[in-house]
Design a protein around this motif. Structure first.
Motif, PDB file in Angstrom:
ATOM      1  N   LYS A   1      -4.153   3.511 -37.809  1.00  0.00           N
ATOM      2  CA  LYS A   1      -4.018   3.705 -39.249  1.00  0.00           C
ATOM      3  C   LYS A   1      -2.635   3.282 -39.721  1.00  0.00           C
ATOM      4  CE  LYS A   1      -5.249   7.620 -41.003  1.00  0.00           C
ATOM      5  NZ  LYS A   1      -5.375   9.081 -41.135  1.00  0.00           N
ATOM      6  N   GLU A   2      -1.609   3.669 -38.971  1.00  0.00           N
ATOM      7  CA  GLU A   2      -0.256   3.352 -39.397  1.00  0.00           C
ATOM      8  C   GLU A   2       0.043   1.866 -39.277  1.00  0.00           C
ATOM      9  OE1 GLU A   2       3.059   5.701 -38.573  1.00  0.00           O
ATOM     10  OE2 GLU A   2       1.935   7.545 -38.255  1.00  0.00           O
ATOM     11  N   ARG A   3      -0.527   1.205 -38.263  1.00  0.00           N
ATOM     12  CA  ARG A   3      -0.282  -0.237 -38.118  1.00  0.00           C
ATOM     13  C   ARG A   3      -0.896  -1.022 -39.255  1.00  0.00           C
ATOM     14  NH1 ARG A   3      -1.009   0.705 -32.566  1.00  0.00           N
ATOM     15  NH2 ARG A   3      -3.158  -0.026 -32.616  1.00  0.00           N
ATOM     16  N   ALA A   4      -1.863  -0.447 -39.967  1.00  0.00           N
ATOM     17  CA  ALA A   4      -2.507  -1.140 -41.086  1.00  0.00           C
ATOM     18  C   ALA A   4      -1.635  -1.122 -42.342  1.00  0.00           C
ATOM     19  CB  ALA A   4      -3.856  -0.500 -41.386  1.00  0.00           C
ATOM     20  N   LEU A   5      -0.574  -0.322 -42.351  1.00  0.00           N
ATOM     21  CA  LEU A   5       0.293  -0.234 -43.511  1.00  0.00           C
ATOM     22  C   LEU A   5       1.202  -1.454 -43.593  1.00  0.00           C
ATOM     23  CD1 LEU A   5       1.323   3.525 -43.190  1.00  0.00           C
ATOM     24  CD2 LEU A   5      -0.417   2.561 -44.710  1.00  0.00           C
ATOM     25  N   ILE A   6       1.407  -1.954 -44.806  1.00  0.00           N
ATOM     26  CA  ILE A   6       2.222  -3.148 -45.033  1.00  0.00           C
ATOM     27  C   ILE A   6       3.453  -2.772 -45.837  1.00  0.00           C
ATOM     28  CG2 ILE A   6       2.277  -5.445 -46.093  1.00  0.00           C
ATOM     29  CD1 ILE A   6      -0.815  -5.441 -45.843  1.00  0.00           C
ATOM     30  N   GLY A   7       4.630  -3.142 -45.336  1.00  0.00           N
ATOM     31  CA  GLY A   7       5.857  -2.937 -46.090  1.00  0.00           C
ATOM     32  C   GLY A   7       6.360  -1.511 -46.124  1.00  0.00           C
ATOM     33  N   LEU A   8       5.802  -0.651 -45.285  1.00  0.00           N
ATOM     34  CA  LEU A   8       6.286   0.723 -45.206  1.00  0.00           C
ATOM     35  C   LEU A   8       5.940   1.324 -43.855  1.00  0.00           C
ATOM     36  CD1 LEU A   8       3.982   3.383 -46.691  1.00  0.00           C
ATOM     37  CD2 LEU A   8       3.391   1.008 -47.054  1.00  0.00           C
ATOM     38  N   GLU A   9       6.674   2.363 -43.517  1.00  0.00           N
ATOM     39  CA  GLU A   9       6.453   3.074 -42.251  1.00  0.00           C
ATOM     40  C   GLU A   9       6.533   4.574 -42.515  1.00  0.00           C
ATOM     41  OE1 GLU A   9       8.619   3.695 -37.886  1.00  0.00           O
ATOM     42  OE2 GLU A   9       9.252   2.062 -39.199  1.00  0.00           O
ATOM     43  N   ILE A  10       5.588   5.314 -41.964  1.00  0.00           N
ATOM     44  CA  ILE A  10       5.610   6.774 -42.094  1.00  0.00           C
ATOM     45  C   ILE A  10       6.592   7.339 -41.068  1.00  0.00           C
ATOM     46  CG2 ILE A  10       4.268   8.894 -41.830  1.00  0.00           C
ATOM     47  CD1 ILE A  10       1.822   7.260 -42.764  1.00  0.00           C
ATOM     48  N   ILE A  11       7.578   8.107 -41.544  1.00  0.00           N
ATOM     49  CA  ILE A  11       8.554   8.683 -40.622  1.00  0.00           C
ATOM     50  C   ILE A  11       8.379  10.195 -40.461  1.00  0.00           C
ATOM     51  CG2 ILE A  11      10.274   6.862 -40.852  1.00  0.00           C
ATOM     52  CD1 ILE A  11      11.719   8.458 -42.922  1.00  0.00           C
ATOM     53  N   HIS A  12       7.572  10.804 -41.343  1.00  0.00           N
ATOM     54  CA  HIS A  12       7.227  12.219 -41.169  1.00  0.00           C
ATOM     55  C   HIS A  12       5.952  12.517 -41.943  1.00  0.00           C
ATOM     56  CE1 HIS A  12       7.669  16.586 -40.764  1.00  0.00           C
ATOM     57  NE2 HIS A  12       7.318  16.645 -42.034  1.00  0.00           N
ATOM     58  N   GLU A  13       5.108  13.357 -41.340  1.00  0.00           N
ATOM     59  CA  GLU A  13       3.906  13.810 -42.023  1.00  0.00           C
ATOM     60  C   GLU A  13       3.571  15.218 -41.571  1.00  0.00           C
ATOM     61  OE1 GLU A  13       0.368  11.529 -41.264  1.00  0.00           O
ATOM     62  OE2 GLU A  13      -0.806  12.609 -42.772  1.00  0.00           O
ATOM     63  N   ASP A  14       3.252  16.087 -42.525  1.00  0.00           N
ATOM     64  CA  ASP A  14       2.699  17.397 -42.201  1.00  0.00           C
ATOM     65  C   ASP A  14       1.632  17.723 -43.241  1.00  0.00           C
ATOM     66  OD1 ASP A  14       4.013  18.568 -44.475  1.00  0.00           O
ATOM     67  OD2 ASP A  14       5.838  18.834 -43.298  1.00  0.00           O
ATOM     68  N   GLU A  15       1.226  18.966 -43.329  1.00  0.00           N
ATOM     69  CA  GLU A  15       0.132  19.318 -44.224  1.00  0.00           C
ATOM     70  C   GLU A  15       0.472  19.149 -45.703  1.00  0.00           C
ATOM     71  OE1 GLU A  15      -2.914  20.099 -43.171  1.00  0.00           O
ATOM     72  OE2 GLU A  15      -2.230  19.814 -41.117  1.00  0.00           O
ATOM     73  N   ASP A  16       1.758  19.144 -46.029  1.00  0.00           N
ATOM     74  CA  ASP A  16       2.168  19.161 -47.433  1.00  0.00           C
ATOM     75  C   ASP A  16       2.900  17.908 -47.912  1.00  0.00           C
ATOM     76  OD1 ASP A  16       1.323  21.947 -48.052  1.00  0.00           O
ATOM     77  OD2 ASP A  16       2.801  22.422 -46.510  1.00  0.00           O
ATOM     78  N   ILE A  17       3.595  17.216 -47.028  1.00  0.00           N
ATOM     79  CA  ILE A  17       4.412  16.082 -47.456  1.00  0.00           C
ATOM     80  C   ILE A  17       4.247  14.874 -46.539  1.00  0.00           C
ATOM     81  CG2 ILE A  17       6.162  17.519 -48.577  1.00  0.00           C
ATOM     82  CD1 ILE A  17       7.952  17.040 -46.100  1.00  0.00           C
ATOM     83  N   LEU A  18       4.572  13.713 -47.102  1.00  0.00           N
ATOM     84  CA  LEU A  18       4.691  12.460 -46.359  1.00  0.00           C
ATOM     85  C   LEU A  18       6.063  11.880 -46.685  1.00  0.00           C
ATOM     86  CD1 LEU A  18       1.300  10.579 -46.874  1.00  0.00           C
ATOM     87  CD2 LEU A  18       2.461  10.806 -44.682  1.00  0.00           C
ATOM     88  N   VAL A  19       6.809  11.480 -45.668  1.00  0.00           N
ATOM     89  CA  VAL A  19       8.077  10.795 -45.889  1.00  0.00           C
ATOM     90  C   VAL A  19       7.940   9.396 -45.299  1.00  0.00           C
ATOM     91  CG1 VAL A  19      10.577  10.833 -45.541  1.00  0.00           C
ATOM     92  CG2 VAL A  19       9.310  12.987 -45.694  1.00  0.00           C
ATOM     93  N   VAL A  20       8.264   8.388 -46.104  1.00  0.00           N
ATOM     94  CA  VAL A  20       8.083   7.006 -45.663  1.00  0.00           C
ATOM     95  C   VAL A  20       9.367   6.221 -45.837  1.00  0.00           C
ATOM     96  CG1 VAL A  20       5.649   7.087 -46.329  1.00  0.00           C
ATOM     97  CG2 VAL A  20       7.315   6.047 -47.881  1.00  0.00           C
ATOM     98  N   GLU A  21       9.428   5.101 -45.119  1.00  0.00           N
ATOM     99  CA  GLU A  21      10.519   4.142 -45.266  1.00  0.00           C
ATOM    100  C   GLU A  21       9.921   2.879 -45.864  1.00  0.00           C
ATOM    101  OE1 GLU A  21      14.283   2.686 -42.541  1.00  0.00           O
ATOM    102  OE2 GLU A  21      12.436   3.293 -41.578  1.00  0.00           O
TER     103      GLU A  21
END
Length: 306
Positions: free
Chosen positions: A83-103
């Motif tokens: 799933k993450e490799r399908a993302l273009i131009g961004l990378e997920i650096i943290h995920e939990d039940e409430d938040i997503l932090v991306v670069e």
């Protein structure tokens, strides 16, 4: 060596990220071979090579990476990695039940413009979370300009989004950017305060006194400079639209590549602005969290001594 059982917050996901705590000093590959002892050596090496292993939140692929007691190891399942490799131009650096932090990379829109056809950070994350559950949603909390790269925060439910937006000033401890600006900034540090208004052509204008606009406060510190460019660490006290870009123009040192706000050069072929650090209090756990993104090498190269 005892391994920590899978993190309870991940147990209901259709993909799984399993966490372990290192109990003794060891290299990464031997640790994985001991931990994943139901898989072949080649399978374990493939997991490592595919970037499915994180050491204290950072993806590591080197077999001989040293581990010390207390280090946290996270291993993504295949579905999550795909799933993450399908993302273009961004990378997920943290995920939990409430938040997503991306670069986010420069050139990627945070969210759609009026035509709504372009791929954006928001549209990709919306698709990403729905792969696990069609009912899942994602909410944008703050934006970065298209040509600004770096750390962004998203909410994964309406309650979290509302809390973050209503308590943003108290929740966010630091929003630090790195800016590459034109010219040699003489002052080692400074603060810019002005009132910002937006014209009908969507350009932000700055006024040194209260003219009914939105108050904006920007703090900066010089990291390094040469005759042509300066590298600044910029901290926002307020988060207004185009605030840093307008304030850099105001002090006579526009951000490189920012033709809209006075720049005459574009050595990076992009805007010289990067969201380097975001420190905030987690809306649910109330723990202090810090996420950083490395300053692009081009920024540093442009300010080498001449």
């Amino acid at each position: 060596m005892k391994n920590k059982r899978p993190n309870a917050t991940n147990k209901n996901k259709t993909f799984r990220e399993t966490e372990y705590i290192v109990k003794e000093d060891i290299e990464l590959l031997p640790f994985l071979l001991q931990t994943l002892n139901n898989q072949s050596r080649n399978s374990v090496k493939s997991i490592l090579t595919r970037g499915q292993v994180s050491v204290d939140g950072k993806v590591i692929t080197k077999h001989n990476h040293p581990l010390t007691s207390g280090t946290k190891i996270s291993i993504q399942g295949n579905q999550s990695a795909m799933k993450e490799r399908a993302l273009i131009g961004l990378e997920i650096i943290h995920e939990d039940e409430d938040i997503l932090v991306v670069e986010k990379e420069a050139g990627m829109l945070s969210m759609a413009t009026d035509n709504g056809q372009e791929v954006t950070v928001y549209s990709q994350l919306r698709h990403y979370v729905r792969q696990s559950n069609p009912q899942d949603r994602v909410f944008i909390v703050h934006r970065l300009d298209r040509d600004t790269s770096g750390v962004m925060l998203f909410a994964k439910n309406e309650k979290t989004k509302q809390y973050l937006q209503e308590n943003w000033k108290n929740v966010v401890i630091e929003r630090m950017y790195t800016a590459l600006v034109e010219g040699e900034v003489k002052k080692e540090k400074g603060t810019i305060t002005s009132w910002l208004t937006e014209s009908k052509t969507f350009k932000i204008h700055s006024c040194p006194f209260d003219n009914g606009g939105k108050k904006a406060v920007t703090h900066y510190k010089k990291i390094r400079s040469n005759r042509n460019y300066s590298l600044l660490e910029v901290n926002l006290e307020t988060g207004r639209k185009n605030q840093i870009r307008v304030h850099m123009e105001e002090i006579g040192h526009p951000i490189v590549g920012d033709k809209k706000y006075g720049a005459s050069s574009n050595p990076l072929k992009r805007l010289g602005l990067h969201a380097t650090s975001l420190i905030f209090v987690h809306p649910t756990t109330k723990k202090r969290m810090k996420f950083t993104s490395k300053v692009p090498k081009k920024f540093i190269k442009a300010t080498k001594a001449q």
